[in-house]
Scaffold this motif. Sequence first.
Motif, short mmCIF file in Angstrom:
data_model
loop_
_atom_site.label_atom_id
_atom_site.label_comp_id
_atom_site.label_asym_id
_atom_site.label_seq_id
_atom_site.Cartn_x
_atom_site.Cartn_y
_atom_site.Cartn_z
N TYR A 242 0.73 -1.29 0.00
CA TYR A 242 0.00 0.06 -0.11
C TYR A 242 0.69 1.31 0.00
O TYR A 242 0.68 2.12 -0.74
CB TYR A 242 -0.97 0.00 1.06
CG TYR A 242 -1.91 1.07 1.25
CD1 TYR A 242 -2.95 1.39 0.47
CD2 TYR A 242 -1.53 2.23 2.04
CE1 TYR A 242 -3.67 2.46 0.48
CE2 TYR A 242 -2.45 3.33 2.21
CZ TYR A 242 -3.38 3.34 1.24
OH TYR A 242 -4.44 4.55 1.48
N ASP A 247 -0.46 3.57 -3.46
CA ASP A 247 -1.83 3.23 -3.81
C ASP A 247 -2.27 3.89 -5.02
O ASP A 247 -3.33 4.35 -5.21
CB ASP A 247 -2.76 3.77 -2.80
CG ASP A 247 -3.98 3.28 -2.69
OD1 ASP A 247 -4.45 2.27 -3.35
OD2 ASP A 247 -4.90 4.07 -2.36
N TYR A 252 -2.65 -1.20 -9.87
CA TYR A 252 -3.30 -2.55 -9.02
C TYR A 252 -3.15 -3.77 -9.77
O TYR A 252 -3.14 -4.70 -9.12
CB TYR A 252 -4.98 -1.86 -9.10
CG TYR A 252 -5.18 -0.92 -7.99
CD1 TYR A 252 -4.22 -0.77 -7.13
CD2 TYR A 252 -6.38 -0.47 -8.19
CE1 TYR A 252 -4.73 0.26 -6.15
CE2 TYR A 252 -6.80 0.50 -7.23
CZ TYR A 252 -5.93 0.85 -6.26
OH TYR A 252 -6.11 1.81 -5.22
N ASP A 256 -1.99 -4.79 -6.27
CA ASP A 256 -3.23 -5.29 -5.29
C ASP A 256 -3.30 -6.53 -4.77
O ASP A 256 -3.18 -7.53 -5.39
CB ASP A 256 -4.34 -4.79 -6.32
CG ASP A 256 -5.62 -4.73 -5.46
OD1 ASP A 256 -5.54 -4.45 -4.23
OD2 ASP A 256 -6.82 -4.84 -6.03
N THR A 260 -4.88 -5.23 0.70
CA THR A 260 -5.22 -3.67 0.04
C THR A 260 -6.75 -3.75 -0.37
O THR A 260 -7.46 -2.66 -0.10
CB THR A 260 -4.06 -3.49 -0.87
OG1 THR A 260 -4.14 -4.53 -1.88
CG2 THR A 260 -2.86 -3.19 -0.52
N ARG A 264 -9.72 -1.16 1.08
CA ARG A 264 -10.29 -0.36 0.27
C ARG A 264 -12.15 -0.67 0.42
O ARG A 264 -12.55 0.44 0.42
CB ARG A 264 -9.95 -0.45 -1.24
CG ARG A 264 -8.56 -0.05 -1.55
CD ARG A 264 -8.32 0.42 -3.18
NE ARG A 264 -8.91 -0.74 -3.81
CZ ARG A 264 -7.91 -1.76 -4.23
NH1 ARG A 264 -6.76 -1.70 -3.63
NH2 ARG A 264 -8.15 -2.81 -4.72
N LYS A 267 -12.97 1.33 3.47
CA LYS A 267 -13.07 2.72 3.22
C LYS A 267 -14.38 3.04 2.46
O LYS A 267 -14.91 3.94 2.64
CB LYS A 267 -11.60 3.05 2.41
CG LYS A 267 -10.58 2.97 3.18
CD LYS A 267 -9.34 3.51 2.45
CE LYS A 267 -9.74 4.77 1.77
NZ LYS A 267 -8.30 5.41 0.99
#
Length: 306
Positions: A242, A247, A252, A256, A260, A264, A267
Amino acid sequence: MKRSKISKVTYKESISLTMLALPGIVLLFIFNYLPMAGIIIAFKDYKPLKGILGSEWCGLENFKFFFTSQDAARVIRNTLGYSILFIVVGLFASVGLALMFYSLRSRKALKFYNTVMILPKFLSVVIISFLTYTILNPSYGIANTIIQAFGGEKVQWYSVPEYWPVILLLVQVWRTVGMSSVIYYSALMGLDEGLLEASTLDGANKLQQIIHIMIPHLIPTMVISTILNIGHMFSGDFGLFYQVPKDQGLLYPATDIINTYVYRALKAGSMAKSTAVGLFQSVAGFIMVILTNTIVRKISPENSLF
């Protein structure tokens, strides 16, 4: 009478030791075992206003959402691929470094090199990410400065995913190889010097000593370390994947991993789906440890973890 006295003394000693360990046991239960009750969120249509118990059950819908999404194959592939790469390269690098340390005869040189190699392990991942950015900065980074000095063009490191498997591997090995090598070096310190002296008298060179004496001596430690690392194959280092790539969405495809992805999802407010992915991650890691240890126990029982 003697047996009863011994049992009473042992019982009293056990009580006192248990009382000393009790605060740690309580903290372990509160912070490690009690939160496991939250895994029921993975099987619920979680609504914050209704709470965990008030939310409706949805069965395996959260798992279905993850495994049918376009991200599942990518994050699982990256997580497993990087884990295998880190385990293999890290093992060879750590053992090789430990053998070099063992060959040093100067104590001052050994302490100096040990300190230099171990130091990155104690650096914050945030600091490591800034060091990496200093090298790879597209405008004034050290790497692009050197490339331009030889007549090349600047590379947009943070926009091209193809470079990052190598970059992340180098960063990971630099961070961890020093501490891992200390474990193998400690194992080598228990090696019987008489074996090396006898092999020298028989005409064995340094390479033959390494292959036939030192490496076999390290195999039990290597096996146990590998089994423990396999248990983390489905987790990965969140800070490494990350912070170091910053990020960047363009990266990705190469950076990714499951951790991670879960972050996300949290979030974005998808607590149920992120919990489902986290549960899959933990169960898969547990199965990998059991499976690997079973295979090792079948082949070489004395080298198995349990």
